[in-house]
Design a protein around this motif. Structure first.
Motif, PDB file in Angstrom:
ATOM      1  N   VAL A 187       0.838  -1.204   0.000  1.00 22.34           N
ATOM      2  CA  VAL A 187       0.000   0.000   0.000  1.00 22.34           C
ATOM      3  C   VAL A 187       0.871   1.251   0.000  1.00 22.34           C
ATOM      4  CG1 VAL A 187      -1.686   1.303   1.351  1.00 22.34           C
ATOM      5  CG2 VAL A 187      -1.947  -1.168   1.071  1.00 22.34           C
ATOM      6  N   ARG A 188       1.945   1.232   0.766  1.00 23.85           N
ATOM      7  CA  ARG A 188       2.833   2.397   0.834  1.00 23.85           C
ATOM      8  C   ARG A 188       3.441   2.729  -0.532  1.00 23.85           C
ATOM      9  NH1 ARG A 188       5.655   0.535   4.504  1.00 23.85           N
ATOM     10  NH2 ARG A 188       7.564  -0.048   3.409  1.00 23.85           N
ATOM     11  N   HIS A 189       3.662   1.704  -1.346  1.00 22.40           N
ATOM     12  CA  HIS A 189       4.250   1.919  -2.669  1.00 22.40           C
ATOM     13  C   HIS A 189       3.197   2.126  -3.760  1.00 22.40           C
ATOM     14  CE1 HIS A 189       7.820   0.147  -0.660  1.00 22.40           C
ATOM     15  NE2 HIS A 189       8.467   0.952  -1.478  1.00 22.40           N
ATOM     16  N   SER A 190       1.926   2.112  -3.408  1.00 26.95           N
ATOM     17  CA  SER A 190       0.862   2.265  -4.405  1.00 26.95           C
ATOM     18  C   SER A 190       0.551   3.744  -4.643  1.00 26.95           C
ATOM     19  CB  SER A 190      -0.393   1.501  -3.965  1.00 26.95           C
ATOM     20  OG  SER A 190      -0.155   0.116  -3.931  1.00 26.95           O
ATOM     21  N   THR A 191       1.580   4.493  -4.989  1.00 26.13           N
ATOM     22  CA  THR A 191       1.433   5.914  -5.296  1.00 26.13           C
ATOM     23  C   THR A 191       1.958   6.168  -6.702  1.00 26.13           C
ATOM     24  OG1 THR A 191       3.619   6.554  -4.482  1.00 26.13           O
ATOM     25  CG2 THR A 191       1.818   6.474  -2.866  1.00 26.13           C
ATOM     26  N   GLN A 192       1.546   7.259  -7.281  1.00 25.79           N
ATOM     27  CA  GLN A 192       2.000   7.584  -8.626  1.00 25.79           C
ATOM     28  C   GLN A 192       3.507   7.783  -8.669  1.00 25.79           C
ATOM     29  OE1 GLN A 192      -0.080   7.366 -11.076  1.00 25.79           O
ATOM     30  NE2 GLN A 192       1.289   7.966 -12.730  1.00 25.79           N
ATOM     31  N   ARG A 193       4.051   8.423  -7.655  1.00 27.66           N
ATOM     32  CA  ARG A 193       5.497   8.681  -7.646  1.00 27.66           C
ATOM     33  C   ARG A 193       6.285   7.380  -7.618  1.00 27.66           C
ATOM     34  NH1 ARG A 193       9.381   9.195  -3.741  1.00 27.66           N
ATOM     35  NH2 ARG A 193       7.839   8.980  -2.066  1.00 27.66           N
ATOM     36  N   HIS A 194       5.901   6.446  -6.749  1.00 30.20           N
ATOM     37  CA  HIS A 194       6.617   5.167  -6.679  1.00 30.20           C
ATOM     38  C   HIS A 194       6.421   4.371  -7.968  1.00 30.20           C
ATOM     39  CE1 HIS A 194       8.295   5.038  -2.648  1.00 30.20           C
ATOM     40  NE2 HIS A 194       7.171   5.519  -2.151  1.00 30.20           N
ATOM     41  N   TRP A 195       5.205   4.405  -8.519  1.00 31.75           N
ATOM     42  CA  TRP A 195       4.932   3.669  -9.751  1.00 31.75           C
ATOM     43  C   TRP A 195       5.812   4.165 -10.897  1.00 31.75           C
ATOM     44  CZ3 TRP A 195       3.259   4.223 -14.760  1.00 31.75           C
ATOM     45  CH2 TRP A 195       2.720   3.085 -15.386  1.00 31.75           C
ATOM     46  N   GLN A 196       5.939   5.472 -11.025  1.00 30.01           N
ATOM     47  CA  GLN A 196       6.760   6.032 -12.098  1.00 30.01           C
ATOM     48  C   GLN A 196       8.236   5.685 -11.905  1.00 30.01           C
ATOM     49  OE1 GLN A 196       5.546  10.138 -11.704  1.00 30.01           O
ATOM     50  NE2 GLN A 196       4.073   9.977 -13.391  1.00 30.01           N
ATOM     51  N   ALA A 197       8.718   5.745 -10.654  1.00 31.49           N
ATOM     52  CA  ALA A 197      10.118   5.392 -10.397  1.00 31.49           C
ATOM     53  C   ALA A 197      10.368   3.913 -10.719  1.00 31.49           C
ATOM     54  CB  ALA A 197      10.467   5.691  -8.938  1.00 31.49           C
ATOM     55  N   ALA A 198       9.424   3.049 -10.350  1.00 31.96           N
ATOM     56  CA  ALA A 198       9.581   1.626 -10.649  1.00 31.96           C
ATOM     57  C   ALA A 198       9.544   1.380 -12.152  1.00 31.96           C
ATOM     58  CB  ALA A 198       8.494   0.828  -9.937  1.00 31.96           C
ATOM     59  N   MET A 199       8.696   2.108 -12.877  1.00 31.96           N
ATOM     60  CA  MET A 199       8.656   1.961 -14.337  1.00 31.96           C
ATOM     61  C   MET A 199      10.001   2.328 -14.961  1.00 31.96           C
ATOM     62  SD  MET A 199       6.231   0.652 -16.056  1.00 31.96           S
ATOM     63  CE  MET A 199       7.152   1.101 -17.508  1.00 31.96           C
ATOM     64  N   ARG A 200      10.612   3.394 -14.483  1.00 30.91           N
ATOM     65  CA  ARG A 200      11.921   3.792 -15.023  1.00 30.91           C
ATOM     66  C   ARG A 200      12.971   2.719 -14.739  1.00 30.91           C
ATOM     67  NH1 ARG A 200      10.146   8.824 -13.000  1.00 30.91           N
ATOM     68  NH2 ARG A 200      11.403   8.590 -11.099  1.00 30.91           N
ATOM     69  N   ALA A 201      12.854   2.052 -13.587  1.00 31.33           N
ATOM     70  CA  ALA A 201      13.798   0.980 -13.259  1.00 31.33           C
ATOM     71  C   ALA A 201      13.595  -0.236 -14.158  1.00 31.33           C
ATOM     72  CB  ALA A 201      13.643   0.585 -11.788  1.00 31.33           C
ATOM     73  N   LEU A 202      12.335  -0.541 -14.485  1.00 31.65           N
ATOM     74  CA  LEU A 202      12.046  -1.722 -15.289  1.00 31.65           C
ATOM     75  C   LEU A 202      12.326  -1.523 -16.772  1.00 31.65           C
ATOM     76  CD1 LEU A 202       8.662  -2.816 -13.651  1.00 31.65           C
ATOM     77  CD2 LEU A 202      10.798  -4.129 -13.620  1.00 31.65           C
ATOM     78  N   ALA A 203      12.269  -0.282 -17.256  1.00 29.95           N
ATOM     79  CA  ALA A 203      12.342  -0.026 -18.695  1.00 29.95           C
ATOM     80  C   ALA A 203      13.577  -0.619 -19.376  1.00 29.95           C
ATOM     81  CB  ALA A 203      12.243   1.472 -18.972  1.00 29.95           C
ATOM     82  N   PRO A 204      14.800  -0.541 -18.787  1.00 29.29           N
ATOM     83  CA  PRO A 204      15.944  -1.163 -19.472  1.00 29.29           C
ATOM     84  C   PRO A 204      15.775  -2.668 -19.674  1.00 29.29           C
ATOM     85  CG  PRO A 204      16.711   0.387 -17.821  1.00 29.29           C
ATOM     86  CD  PRO A 204      15.233   0.232 -17.603  1.00 29.29           C
ATOM     87  N   LEU A 205      15.064  -3.333 -18.749  1.00 28.39           N
ATOM     88  CA  LEU A 205      14.810  -4.767 -18.922  1.00 28.39           C
ATOM     89  C   LEU A 205      13.735  -5.011 -19.964  1.00 28.39           C
ATOM     90  CD1 LEU A 205      16.494  -4.879 -16.284  1.00 28.39           C
ATOM     91  CD2 LEU A 205      14.942  -6.687 -15.503  1.00 28.39           C
TER      92      LEU A 205
END
Length: 427
Positions: free
Chosen positions: A108-126
């Protein structure tokens, strides 16, 4: 471990024979490393579910454009109360379990737009390299095919829900991952895919994705590892790892399979904390159990069909359709809950035409390994001889090959791989 040993490990054990573990083993073999794979179950064999954790019965989508973090702002938008409803697409059973409570709080703590966008940037190279890694496996002799989704269709009953997907794909593109879509009128969409039901009023065609039969793919991957000289121990549990100065001792049941190796990769999915805890892995890995079943179709579907608002994914498998969905946070070994199968059925009614959802076969549940921040755990642990490769959530099939390729490079060279930095198992 000195640099010479790190650069050229002779023998590596991989614990876990699902998609991720076998991909790590396969790419280690590409570097000339001897591999031994241990799995507590039988490795998956074709049309019947057998072992391989969450690999056999999932949707089998190879969809970089849809590979997004599981903690989603929608959890907060719709309210936490939905998590405790047995018919909810994401379900938390009301049990007294402190580890589960800790995971849900982090989720729940990570279910925010800011965390989601940061995680997307981390996943994109993969995700950008994901399909290329499948091509590497095919070129190296892995015989199971992947098929182009031509295209993958996402269907909705409400325009507002379609707009949510279009906004999410815009965020995916902003993170650096390609996501090409067309919005189709329903008549054109049904001409393209007659299985779409009359309740589907809005359709998106997503291009550039693929799919496969995951059970057959993992079986072919295991065969390839064997053919290249790997040793696979099925029905063999790893009880403990004991690092020494020059090797790691792997204790197993039965004990006859025990061995000493230069390094170990933990690819045990939802069970990763059991062996990973002594090596500094503190982040929870919770089983996010997904359900599926098989139904006959009046004609072979042209490709995958997605109903995002219902969290239902449909994939052509054989002559019929695999219908998969739901996310259930529960113990990985808990028995199949028939209510969750019924929840998938209820969510799908009216969305498919000519399909009898009450005539089902191959009902299945598999424990997808989820982390609170939606990012996998890939890399070296507190021991220089023990590595982790897990926590991919719903995306172990899509990201298994690229994870295997990158981690194998890190293990063999001893160098940090920039693409894996966000997935540090010790974070």
């Amino acid at each position: 471990m000195d640099n010479r040993t790190r650069a050229v490990p002779d023998h590596v054990a991989v614990v876990g024979g699902g998609m991720v573990g076998l991909c790590v083993a396969w790419f280690l073999q590409d570097h000339g490393v001897r591999v031994t794979v241990f799995d507590r179950d039988r490795l998956t064999r074709g049309a019947d579910p057998a072992g391989a954790g969450s690999s056999w019965g999932n949707a089998g989508w190879l969809t970089p454009s849809l590979t997004t973090p599981l903690p989603d702002p929608a959890v907060l938008r719709y309210g936490l109360r939905v998590l405790w409803r047995s018919d909810s697409p994401v379900y938390v059973p009301p049990v007294a379990d402190m580890a589960l409570a800790r995971f849900v709080a982090g989720f729940v703590r990570h279910s925010t737009q800011r965390h989601w966008q940061a995680a997307m940037r981390a996943l994109a190279p993969l995700t950008r390299s994901a399909l290329g890694a499948f091509d590497d496996l095919a070129a190296g002799g892995v015989s199971a095919p992947t098929r182009a989704a031509a295209p993958l269709l996402a269907g909705y009953q409400r325009r507002a829900d379609l707009d949510v997907l279009l906004a999410e794909l815009a965020e995916v593109r902003a993170a650096g991952q390609r996501a090409d879509v067309d919005v189709l009128d329903p008549v054109t969409a049904r001409d393209l895919e007659p299985l779409l039901g009359e309740n589907v009023r809005y359709v998106v065609a997503l291009h550039g994705q693929r799919f496969t039969d995951p059970g057959r793919f993992v079986a072919a991957l295991a065969d390839s590892v064997r053919e290249r000289g790997g040793v696979l121990h099925e029905s063999t549990a790893v009880d403990a790892l004991r690092p020494a100065a020059e090797h790691v001792e792997v204790d197993t049941s039965p004990a006859s399979a025990a061995c000493a190796v230069d390094a170990v990769v933990l690819a045990t999915g939802a069970w990763l904390p059991r062996l990973g805890g002594p090596f500094g892995i503190r982040r929870p890995v919770q089983a996010g159990r997904g359900y599926s079943f098989h139904v006959a179709t009046p004609q072979p579907p042209s490709g995958p069909i997605y109903f995002p608002a219902s969290r239902v994914a449909c994939t052509p498998i054989g002559a019929g359709l695999r219908v998969a969905g739901m996310m259930e946070f529960r113990a990985p070994d808990a028995p199949l809950d028939p209510r969750r199968i019924q929840a998938v059925v209820t969510a799908t009614r009216g969305l498919l035409r000519g399909v009898d959802l009450d005539r089902r076969t191959h009902e299945w549940v598999g424990p997808r390994p989820c982390t609170p921040d939606g990012l996998p755990l890939v890399g070296r642990t507190s021991s220089p001889r023990v590595f982790a490769a897990g926590g991919h959530g719903m995306w172990g099939i899509t990201l298994g090959p690229v994870t295997g390729r990158l981690l194998a490079d890190a293990i063999v060279t001893g160098r940090a791989v920039p693409e894996l930095a966000p997935f540090d198992p010790l974070r």
